[in-house]
Design a protein around this motif. Structure first.
Motif, PDB file in Angstrom:
ATOM      1  N   VAL A 290       0.808  -1.220   0.000  1.00 21.79           N
ATOM      2  CA  VAL A 290       0.000   0.000   0.000  1.00 21.79           C
ATOM      3  C   VAL A 290       0.842   1.272   0.000  1.00 21.79           C
ATOM      4  CG1 VAL A 290      -1.788   1.281   1.237  1.00 21.79           C
ATOM      5  CG2 VAL A 290      -1.890  -1.224   1.121  1.00 21.79           C
ATOM      6  N   PRO A 291       1.866   1.433   0.836  1.00 19.06           N
ATOM      7  CA  PRO A 291       2.640   2.692   0.814  1.00 19.06           C
ATOM      8  C   PRO A 291       3.298   2.976  -0.534  1.00 19.06           C
ATOM      9  CG  PRO A 291       3.101   1.444   2.809  1.00 19.06           C
ATOM     10  CD  PRO A 291       2.324   0.538   1.913  1.00 19.06           C
ATOM     11  N   ALA A 292       3.820   1.921  -1.186  1.00 15.95           N
ATOM     12  CA  ALA A 292       4.504   2.121  -2.462  1.00 15.95           C
ATOM     13  C   ALA A 292       3.542   2.610  -3.542  1.00 15.95           C
ATOM     14  CB  ALA A 292       5.177   0.826  -2.900  1.00 15.95           C
ATOM     15  N   ARG A 293       2.396   1.981  -3.646  1.00 15.17           N
ATOM     16  CA  ARG A 293       1.464   2.339  -4.707  1.00 15.17           C
ATOM     17  C   ARG A 293       0.790   3.681  -4.438  1.00 15.17           C
ATOM     18  NH1 ARG A 293      -1.594  -2.794  -7.317  1.00 15.17           N
ATOM     19  NH2 ARG A 293      -2.168  -1.084  -8.710  1.00 15.17           N
ATOM     20  N   VAL A 294       0.479   3.977  -3.209  1.00 13.19           N
ATOM     21  CA  VAL A 294      -0.160   5.253  -2.895  1.00 13.19           C
ATOM     22  C   VAL A 294       0.803   6.420  -3.115  1.00 13.19           C
ATOM     23  CG1 VAL A 294      -1.157   6.639  -1.029  1.00 13.19           C
ATOM     24  CG2 VAL A 294      -1.850   4.258  -1.324  1.00 13.19           C
ATOM     25  N   SER A 295       2.025   6.298  -2.624  1.00 10.91           N
ATOM     26  CA  SER A 295       3.003   7.379  -2.805  1.00 10.91           C
ATOM     27  C   SER A 295       3.326   7.612  -4.271  1.00 10.91           C
ATOM     28  CB  SER A 295       4.275   7.045  -2.024  1.00 10.91           C
ATOM     29  OG  SER A 295       4.858   5.834  -2.515  1.00 10.91           O
ATOM     30  N   LEU A 296       3.399   6.539  -5.064  1.00 10.23           N
ATOM     31  CA  LEU A 296       3.649   6.702  -6.493  1.00 10.23           C
ATOM     32  C   LEU A 296       2.507   7.435  -7.182  1.00 10.23           C
ATOM     33  CD1 LEU A 296       5.464   6.093  -8.922  1.00 10.23           C
ATOM     34  CD2 LEU A 296       4.287   3.898  -9.156  1.00 10.23           C
ATOM     35  N   GLY A 297       1.285   7.078  -6.821  1.00 13.62           N
ATOM     36  CA  GLY A 297       0.136   7.746  -7.426  1.00 13.62           C
ATOM     37  C   GLY A 297       0.050   9.213  -7.045  1.00 13.62           C
ATOM     38  N   ILE A 298       0.255   9.531  -5.777  1.00 15.72           N
ATOM     39  CA  ILE A 298       0.195  10.933  -5.332  1.00 15.72           C
ATOM     40  C   ILE A 298       1.300  11.761  -5.982  1.00 15.72           C
ATOM     41  CG2 ILE A 298       0.367  12.447  -3.330  1.00 15.72           C
ATOM     42  CD1 ILE A 298      -2.251  10.929  -3.548  1.00 15.72           C
ATOM     43  N   THR A 299       2.497  11.189  -6.123  1.00 16.16           N
ATOM     44  CA  THR A 299       3.614  11.916  -6.736  1.00 16.16           C
ATOM     45  C   THR A 299       3.316  12.276  -8.186  1.00 16.16           C
ATOM     46  OG1 THR A 299       5.181  10.784  -5.282  1.00 16.16           O
ATOM     47  CG2 THR A 299       6.068  11.813  -7.277  1.00 16.16           C
ATOM     48  N   THR A 300       2.798  11.352  -8.942  1.00 19.65           N
ATOM     49  CA  THR A 300       2.489  11.635 -10.350  1.00 19.65           C
ATOM     50  C   THR A 300       1.361  12.648 -10.488  1.00 19.65           C
ATOM     51  OG1 THR A 300       1.079   9.653 -10.334  1.00 19.65           O
ATOM     52  CG2 THR A 300       3.319   9.404 -11.180  1.00 19.65           C
ATOM     53  N   VAL A 301       0.376  12.595  -9.597  1.00 16.65           N
ATOM     54  CA  VAL A 301      -0.718  13.567  -9.655  1.00 16.65           C
ATOM     55  C   VAL A 301      -0.210  14.971  -9.355  1.00 16.65           C
ATOM     56  CG1 VAL A 301      -2.850  14.300  -8.508  1.00 16.65           C
ATOM     57  CG2 VAL A 301      -2.559  11.919  -9.171  1.00 16.65           C
ATOM     58  N   PHE A 334      -5.520  10.325 -16.881  1.00 18.30           N
ATOM     59  CA  PHE A 334      -4.918   8.993 -16.879  1.00 18.30           C
ATOM     60  C   PHE A 334      -4.168   8.748 -15.571  1.00 18.30           C
ATOM     61  CE2 PHE A 334      -5.846   8.723 -21.355  1.00 18.30           C
ATOM     62  CZ  PHE A 334      -5.890   7.364 -21.614  1.00 18.30           C
ATOM     63  N   VAL A 335      -3.438   9.745 -15.111  1.00 22.55           N
ATOM     64  CA  VAL A 335      -2.708   9.593 -13.852  1.00 22.55           C
ATOM     65  C   VAL A 335      -3.675   9.439 -12.689  1.00 22.55           C
ATOM     66  CG1 VAL A 335      -1.167  10.775 -12.248  1.00 22.55           C
ATOM     67  CG2 VAL A 335      -0.685  10.828 -14.691  1.00 22.55           C
ATOM     68  N   PHE A 336      -4.736  10.223 -12.689  1.00 19.30           N
ATOM     69  CA  PHE A 336      -5.716  10.143 -11.610  1.00 19.30           C
ATOM     70  C   PHE A 336      -6.461   8.806 -11.626  1.00 19.30           C
ATOM     71  CE2 PHE A 336      -9.815  11.206  -9.599  1.00 19.30           C
ATOM     72  CZ  PHE A 336      -9.351  11.687  -8.388  1.00 19.30           C
ATOM     73  N   LEU A 337      -6.742   8.298 -12.816  1.00 21.47           N
ATOM     74  CA  LEU A 337      -7.426   7.003 -12.906  1.00 21.47           C
ATOM     75  C   LEU A 337      -6.544   5.871 -12.401  1.00 21.47           C
ATOM     76  CD1 LEU A 337      -9.283   7.210 -16.344  1.00 21.47           C
ATOM     77  CD2 LEU A 337     -10.276   7.310 -14.049  1.00 21.47           C
ATOM     78  N   SER A 338      -5.240   5.999 -12.559  1.00 22.43           N
ATOM     79  CA  SER A 338      -4.354   4.959 -12.020  1.00 22.43           C
ATOM     80  C   SER A 338      -4.427   4.916 -10.496  1.00 22.43           C
ATOM     81  CB  SER A 338      -2.918   5.211 -12.483  1.00 22.43           C
ATOM     82  OG  SER A 338      -2.391   6.392 -11.892  1.00 22.43           O
ATOM     83  N   VAL A 339      -4.621   6.097  -9.871  1.00 22.44           N
ATOM     84  CA  VAL A 339      -4.807   6.123  -8.420  1.00 22.44           C
ATOM     85  C   VAL A 339      -6.153   5.495  -8.051  1.00 22.44           C
ATOM     86  CG1 VAL A 339      -4.951   7.612  -6.394  1.00 22.44           C
ATOM     87  CG2 VAL A 339      -3.352   8.172  -8.229  1.00 22.44           C
ATOM     88  N   LEU A 340      -7.190   5.846  -8.804  1.00 21.82           N
ATOM     89  CA  LEU A 340      -8.503   5.252  -8.533  1.00 21.82           C
ATOM     90  C   LEU A 340      -8.488   3.748  -8.780  1.00 21.82           C
ATOM     91  CD1 LEU A 340     -10.961   7.890 -10.064  1.00 21.82           C
ATOM     92  CD2 LEU A 340     -10.226   7.629  -7.682  1.00 21.82           C
TER      93      LEU A 340
END
Length: 464
Positions: A290-301, A334-340
């Motif tokens: 969870v920390p890896a995927r969440v931080s990656l998504g927030i950084t790209t957004v 696209f970046v936001f959808l990857s987080v969703l």
């Protein structure tokens, strides 16, 4: 002895007399040479030193009223114009204007300035004579700022010919408005115009025209801009109407600029594409990280938000969508959808684990079963195969490397009758699918890149 002394005094006096006569002769003989030299110098005399006020007397400036145009009360006086563009200094998208330095030349005939001449040579003056005669009152329409260069003196030239023809030239820098359309920015082309017009004289008094048609506009071949490619310069003319004053002749200097795209590819498009591709990396990361995927998504957004803010900061606040806005906002989506997508994966995983936990609590495995076994299936088992399994219970004897990509079926059976066992298997069979990657991640690995590539193909085919 006295006679000898007298003789010496006489000889000395004679010598003094002879020397004094020679000196006088030299003085008188040098005067004709000086007069001869001055006569030769007078052959190339300077006219400006012969008579003070010669120019005003020759052009009869004081004999006429130059507050009125030539041929006042008669037909319109034709005034020809030609322009030489020295430099195109800057183009501002925020202020929607451009700055240009040019040589503006006027040609007309004023018989009041004609003068007699045997050599038919013109007379050239600076800006001081301009204030004493009539000159066209041409101004720049839609100009914000303009000035005549004054280093080291006013850059104004006035040339008068014997028949009364006049050439009036100025070096001017002008900043004028340019109506720009940014709907295709930065893949756009802009057409700007510099407009010239008489301020006071209508077309009935002054006829403003390009002296040599399209040849009236000259440009320096070294003119270049950092963000634009100058495609062409051309001239046009038309009549402009004002309801309160009438019709006026208006001249246009039109030039077309095409924006260089390479700068924006490096600063905007390429970073945005990299951020979208970086967001896809989360599809290959374990869903339990969870920390890896969440931080990656927030950084790209956040990075995409910074790129969008930087682009809009250098642009005017227009009320329509620009081409770069379409690309950036689609990339942001696209970046936001990857987080969703990870939010959906995490939610479905939590729901699945909750159901399995409830199923284990409802069907405990401590039933005094005489013997228990564990069976591994490849995921293609039927209900009849499951019903045929008797006496199996939960076990952790299956190696971890064999669990991946398969189903481990744990069955708990009681020693009840055969019919009861079948009914229990049909209604409540505990299935636990152990998978390291969720199905949504598998689909996203294909759908996200394919959709983004398809969007790029459409985008660049439409706007390029």
């Amino acid at each position: 002895m006295p006679y000898f002394t007298k003789l010496l005094l006489l000889i000395f006096c004679l010598v003094l007399l002879v020397e004094s006569r020679k000196h006088r002769r030299r003085r008188w003989t040098s005067q004709p040479e000086v007069q001869k030299a001055s006569h030769i110098y007078k052959k190339n005399h300077d006219v400006t030193k012969t008579w003070k006020g010669k120019t005003e007397q020759l052009l009869r400036v004081d004999d006429h009223d130059f507050t009125m145009r030539p041929a006042f009360g008669g037909p319109a006086i034709p005034v020809g114009v030609d322009v030489q563009v020295e430099s195109l200094d800057s183009i501002s998208e925020v202020d929607m204007d451009f700055t240009m330095t040019l040589y503006l030349r006027h040609y007309w005939k004023d018989e009041r300035l004609s003068f007699p001449s045997t050599t038919n040579k013109s007379m050239t003056f600076d800006g001081r004579l301009v204030k004493k005669i009539w000159v066209p009152d041409v101004f720049f329409v839609h100009s914000k700022r303009s000035f005549i260069h004054d280093t080291t003196t006013d850059n104004i030239m006035l040339r008068v010919f014997p028949d009364g023809h006049v050439l009036y030239s100025m070096r001017i820098t002008v900043t004028a408005m340019c109506n720009m359309d940014f709907s295709r920015f930065p893949l756009d082309s802009q057409t700007c115009s510099l407009e010239l017009e008489s301020y006071a004289y209508t077309d009935e008094d002054l006829m403003l025209y390009w002296k040599n048609g399209n040849e009236s506009l000259k440009t320096d071949e070294k003119i270049s801009l950092s963000q634009f490619l100058i495609q062409k310069f051309h001239t046009t003319s038309r009549l402009a109407f004002y309801s309160s004053t009438g019709w006026y002749n208006r001249l246009y200097i039109n030039f077309t600029l095409r924006r260089h795209i390479f700068f924006f590819l490096l600063q905007t498009y390429f970073p945005a594409t990299l951020m979208v591709m970086l967001s896809w990396v989360s599809f290959w990361i374990d869903r339990r990280a969870v920390p890896a995927r969440v931080s990656l998504g927030i950084t790209t957004v956040l990075t995409m938000s910074t790129i969008i803010t930087g682009v809009n900061a250098s642009m005017p606040r227009v009320s329509y969508i620009k081409a770069v806005d379409i690309y950036l906002w689609v990339s942001f989506v696209f970046v936001f959808l990857s987080v969703l997508e990870y939010a959906a994966v995490n939610y479905l995983t939590t729901v699945q684990e909750r159901k399995e936990r409830k199923l284990r609590e409802k069907f405990p495995c401590t039933c005094g079963i005489p013997h228990s076994k564990t069976m591994m299936l490849d995921g293609n088992c039927s209900e009849s195969d499951a019903n045929s399994l008797a006496g199996y219970t939960r076990s952790q004897m299956v190696p971890e490397e064999e669990k991946q990509g398969k189903m481990v079926v744990h069955l708990a059976m009681s020693n009840a009758s055969n019919s009861s066992r079948k009914r229990g298997l049909k209604g409540h069979v505990g299935l636990r699918i152990i998978q390291n990657t969720h199905a949504i991640d598998k689909y996203s690995r294909v759908i996200f890149p394919g959709t983004y590539i398809f969007f790029n193909l459409i985008y660049w085919s439409v706007f390029s």
